[in-house]
Scaffold this active site. Structure first.
Site, PDB file in Angstrom:
ATOM      1  N   HIS A  32       0.843  -1.209   0.000  1.00 19.27           N
ATOM      2  CA  HIS A  32       0.000   0.000   0.000  1.00 19.27           C
ATOM      3  C   HIS A  32       0.877   1.257   0.000  1.00 19.27           C
ATOM      4  O   HIS A  32       0.610   2.213  -0.732  1.00 19.27           O
ATOM      5  CB  HIS A  32      -0.872   0.060   1.269  1.00 19.27           C
ATOM      6  CG  HIS A  32      -1.925  -1.000   1.382  1.00 19.27           C
ATOM      7  ND1 HIS A  32      -2.069  -1.793   2.495  1.00 19.27           N
ATOM      8  CD2 HIS A  32      -2.916  -1.370   0.528  1.00 19.27           C
ATOM      9  CE1 HIS A  32      -3.108  -2.603   2.332  1.00 19.27           C
ATOM     10  NE2 HIS A  32      -3.635  -2.369   1.148  1.00 19.27           N
ATOM     11  N   ARG A  35      -2.193  -6.118  -8.111  1.00 17.46           N
ATOM     12  CA  ARG A  35      -1.079  -7.027  -7.854  1.00 17.46           C
ATOM     13  C   ARG A  35      -1.010  -8.098  -8.930  1.00 17.46           C
ATOM     14  O   ARG A  35      -0.145  -8.091  -9.783  1.00 17.46           O
ATOM     15  CB  ARG A  35      -1.232  -7.675  -6.470  1.00 17.46           C
ATOM     16  CG  ARG A  35      -1.058  -6.701  -5.315  1.00 17.46           C
ATOM     17  CD  ARG A  35      -1.526  -7.278  -4.013  1.00 17.46           C
ATOM     18  NE  ARG A  35      -2.948  -7.613  -4.099  1.00 17.46           N
ATOM     19  CZ  ARG A  35      -3.697  -8.020  -3.095  1.00 17.46           C
ATOM     20  NH1 ARG A  35      -3.166  -8.178  -1.912  1.00 17.46           N
ATOM     21  NH2 ARG A  35      -4.983  -8.272  -3.259  1.00 17.46           N
ATOM     22  N   SER A  84      -2.995  -7.542   3.425  1.00 18.49           N
ATOM     23  CA  SER A  84      -3.174  -7.351   4.879  1.00 18.49           C
ATOM     24  C   SER A  84      -3.532  -8.682   5.531  1.00 18.49           C
ATOM     25  O   SER A  84      -3.075  -8.978   6.649  1.00 18.49           O
ATOM     26  CB  SER A  84      -4.299  -6.349   5.144  1.00 18.49           C
ATOM     27  OG  SER A  84      -4.002  -5.112   4.548  1.00 18.49           O
TER      28      SER A  84
END
Ligand code: PNS
Length: 157
Positions: free
Chosen positions: A16, A89, A127
């Protein structure tokens, strides 16, 4: 031009942060907008996530960190921002991201989503992966900013 970078950021990762650091070179201002989703049970509170992001972006003068509830496009309108910034990604991200971008455009045709290819060293990173590694006692110092690593360690210790 102002860009909103919306997300859950539970917690913010180095992937991020890479998107933010590259985003600020493209836009006059990047507003990192933490989604407050009452139906989710995050590891970190909204205030903690905001504080974590503020701390690790303190070297970037044109970053603002805020939170929002409800629709991203409504928040973008409120902030007079016509760009949503998102990182991409791998191929599996694409389907969900394209669906979100198209949905957002049906809600407000004034908005554009700009995708940045995530740095290749973070293409696997999320995350959720960070939380899973930390839960089982693995090292996450190479995956998240230092302040976040400390917060996660104190959470699981
Ligand atoms: O970090 P995430 O969880 O991948 O971020 C997803 C996010 C917050 C960008 C997305 O869930 C979102 O925009 N939620 C707000 C609700 C909304 O606007 N929904 C319509 C677009 S799909």
């Amino acid at each position: 031009m102002v860009a909103i970078y919306p997300g859950s950021f539970d917690p913010i990762t180095l992937g991020h942060l890479d998107v933010i650091e590259r985003g600020v070179k493209l836009f006059d201002q990047v507003i990192v907008a933490v989604l407050c989703n009452p139906s989710k049970d995050p590891l970190f509170s909204q205030e903690q996530r905001i504080e974590q992001i503020r701390y690790c972006t303190r070297h970037l003068s044109n970053v603002e960190v805020d939170s929002f509830t409800g629709l991203t496009v409504e928040y973008a309108k409120l902030r007079q921002a016509r760009v949503l910034l998102r990182g991409l990604r791998v191929l599996s991200d694409f389907e969900k991201e394209l669906q979100m971008a198209h949905t957002n455009q049906t809600l407000w045709d004034g908005v554009e989503t700009v995708f940045l290819a995530t740095a290749k060293e973070y293409s696997f990173l999320s995350s959720s992966i960070v939380k899973e590694i930390a839960k089982f006692g693995g090292s996450i110092s190479h995956l998240v900013p230092e302040n976040v690593a400390k917060d996660i360690c104190s959470y699981y210790s």
